[in-house]
Scaffold this active site. Structure first.
Site, PDB file in Angstrom:
ATOM      1  N   SER A 128      34.584  29.798  29.073  1.00 13.25           N
ATOM      2  CA  SER A 128      35.926  29.992  29.631  1.00 13.25           C
ATOM      3  C   SER A 128      36.481  28.844  30.454  1.00 13.25           C
ATOM      4  CB  SER A 128      35.968  31.269  30.481  1.00 13.25           C
ATOM      5  OG  SER A 128      35.995  32.403  29.660  1.00 13.25           O
ATOM      6  N   SER A 160      38.864  32.054  29.091  1.00 14.86           N
ATOM      7  CA  SER A 160      39.746  32.868  29.893  1.00 14.86           C
ATOM      8  C   SER A 160      40.486  32.106  30.984  1.00 14.86           C
ATOM      9  CB  SER A 160      38.939  33.992  30.546  1.00 14.86           C
ATOM     10  OG  SER A 160      38.020  33.461  31.492  1.00 14.86           O
ATOM     11  N   LYS A 171      41.903  29.797  39.922  1.00 17.80           N
ATOM     12  CA  LYS A 171      41.902  30.935  39.005  1.00 17.80           C
ATOM     13  C   LYS A 171      41.965  32.228  39.826  1.00 17.80           C
ATOM     14  CE  LYS A 171      39.274  32.739  35.025  1.00 17.80           C
ATOM     15  NZ  LYS A 171      38.097  32.541  34.148  1.00 17.80           N
TER      16      LYS A 171
END
Lengths: 486, 97
Positions: free
Chosen positions: A177, A153, A78
């Site tokens: 997330s 997210s 990420k």
């Protein structure tokens, strides 16, 4: 072996047995990324050359017989984890040109274990979002249906694994997330106990909630990655100084007698009937495996979203104060004075959702409202934690849906923030309490993945992973891959 | 619940948060803020008078260490990210007239 959707465990064996080289595997993923990612937008940056260099070194290690546990395994990270010398954006215009001066501890640990990073994945800006539509670099599309959101997210990390663009990925979870995008993309996603994995080098959103974790195809893969991400880090003052068990050992023990709490507050009016049906069937599978279902209540769950949307914005308003356009990050053109520089740089650098949360947090911390909002939210946080403590006196694991619905169309909830926030209604309470929780594939609703959430007691990731693994030995949901040519 | 934020408080909040107040967007911003505050207002219905606030989920204190330098970063790695940097200094607009 189908390399596209091979598990990390299978790839470890294939690399060791020299059935495939690290270079071939890395090149395979890079080729797929080039072909498929333009339609998904799951990556913000690709480090092809660095990945291939690392793969060549991995092959040398494999040839010499001194490979480490993850040698040659190609993953995605990420874009919230700093990797030294590489662009790290947190999905924001504010950091669109930021080159990280050091590497996040958990990324460093993965590299030390031999993992190769293919690139950095797309995400909601500063991890604020549940649909991955808040990224400066554009929305991510769900591999199961590109018209749908992948969750957020960590939507890019989820889409990349689900599309077979990497073996696994890292994510972060502040209110859901990791778990919610894992559910919507048909993956296994684990948010460990708060403090299990160092936050050092992970760009902060809400420091008392943020926690990194693995996003994988199976619970076994999650266990393998967690072993190499977790551990005490003196550079993070909230890092837990606790031993890291070998999570991947003991997964195959049966779960006869496991007490699974079925939380009645998770089965509410807002729960999609098809999702509920999948979850009920999953619970029946557990019963058939010898587990006992126990009715439990987490009575303060209905207040979790309210408390979260005070605490997280309050912490974000403080954390994001560092972005001032001076030492790093976006700076506006021709500022008239210092105040103008701050305000315009931040106004231009942050997206609308981030600015809104900063303002909410500023309000909650402001004189006259602190007690009624921030202080009250922290008290509710204690009540939520106590709910879990009481429940775990009677059960080993708590189960329920991860998200109230399967993936929904891009843009559908963009104009309705409250509806979007309620996507995390089942995940937020575990975040506030700091207990470990994961999502595993548990069925399909209208052809879309449904996630079963399993929540464990503090530091009990082992039993959680064992329960998830045993479910995956008895079901095929985790083996399903997106339709079409992927 | 009545709207908690009006245009006057929005101006104050924007200043506190070092964000620009944008008059053309103020209605949309106010609507969005008040919608979130109405959601979080649900907390007010709960009696929390005898509850202690919880700051750390595991109720552990942050560890302290000696106040000494343990690691350094090459200044060039930092300066490359600075919008205006010269001779070891970060440049800002003139502060003192």
């Amino acid at each position: 072996m189908n390399l596209n959707f091979a598990t990390l465990a299978d790839l470890q064996k294939a690399l060791r047995d020299r059935d495939i080289s690290a270079t071939e595997l890395t090149q395979h993923y890079l080729t797929r990324i080039e072909a498929l990612d333009p339609a998904l937008n799951s990556f913000i940056s690709i480090q092809a050359e660095a990945a291939l260099d690392a793969a060549r070194r991995a092959d040398e290690c494999l040839a010499r017989g001194n490979a480490r546990p993850l040698t040659g395994i190609a993953i995605a990270q990420k874009d919230i984890f700093c990797l030294q010398g590489q662009r790290t954006t947190a999905g924001s215009k504010m950091l669109s040109d930021f080159i990280a001066p050091y590497t996040a501890t958990c990324s460093e640990k993965l590299a030390d274990a031999g993992a190769i990073t293919l690139g950095k994945t797309n995400m909601d800006e500063f991890a604020m979002g549940s649909s991955n539509e808040n990224s400066y670099f554009g929305a991510v599309h769900n591999p199961w249906d590109p018209q749908l959101i992948p969750g957020g997210s960590s939507g890019g990390s989820a889409a990349a694994v689900a599309a077979g663009l990497c073996a696994a990925s890292t994510g972060t979870d502040t209110g859901g997330s990791i778990r919610q995008p894992a559910a919507m993309c048909g993956l296994t996603g684990l948010k460990p106990t708060y403090g299990r994995i160092s936050r050092w080098g992970m760009i902060a959103f809400a420091s008392s909630l943020d926690q990194a974790g693995p996003m994988t195809r199976t619970a076994q893969d999650a266990a393998i990655l967690l072993e190499h991400m977790a551990g005490h880090d003196p550079r993070d003052s909230t890092s837990l100084n606790e031993p890291v068990p070998r999570f991947s050992e003991g997964l195959s023990n049966n779960i006869k007698g496991l007490r699974i709490g079925v939380c009645r507050e998770f089965f509410t009016d807002g729960l999609d009937p098809l999702v509920e049906s999948s979850i009920r069937q999953a619970l029946a599978v557990y019963e058939s495996l010898g587990a006992t279902l126990v009715d439990v209540s987490l009575p303060h769950t209905p207040y979790s979203v309210s408390a979260y949307y005070v605490i997280a914005p309050a912490e974000c308003s403080a954390n994001l104060a560092r972005f001032d356009g001076i030492r790093y990050g976006h700076r506006c053109l021709d500022p008239e004075n210092l105040q103008d520089l701050y305000q315009r740089s931040r106004g231009e650098g942050f997206g609308e959702e981030v600015k809104k949360r900063i303002l909410v947090g500023t309000f909650a911390l402001s004189a006259g409202y602190f007690d009624a909002f921030y202080h009250r939210a922290q008290k509710i946080r204690r009540l939520i934690k106590e709910d879990f403590v009481k429940a775990f006196e009677h059960v080993d694991v708590i189960a329920g849906p991860t998200a109230p619905t399967p993936a929904f169309p891009l843009g559908e909830k963009a104009g309705n923030p409250v509806e979007m926030y309620l996507q995390d209604i089942f995940t937020i309470s575990a975040s506030l309490a700091g207990v470990p929780a994961m999502s595993i594939p548990a069925g399909l609703a209208n052809g879309l993945p449904v996630g079963l959430q399993l929540i464990g007691n503090y530091l009990q990731e082992g039993p959680l992973l064992q329960a998830a693994h045993q479910f995956q030995q008895a079901t095929h949901w985790h083996t399903l891959t997106p339709p079409e040519a992927l | 619940m009545n709207d908690l934020v009006n245009e006057t408080t929005l101006v104050e909040l924007s200043t506190l948060a070092a964000l620009p107040f944008e008059p053309d967007k103020s209605k949309a911003t106010l609507d969005a803020l008040n919608e979130v505050l109405a959601l979080v207002g649900q907390m007010q219905s709960l009696d929390v008078s005898n509850v202690r606030p919880l700051a750390h989920p595991l109720e552990r204190h942050q560890t302290l260490r000696a106040d000494s330098v343990t690691e350094t970063i090459d200044p060039s790695a930092l300066s490359q990210n600075a919008p205006l940097y010269e001779a070891g200094l970060y440049f800002v607009p003139k502060v003192i007239e």
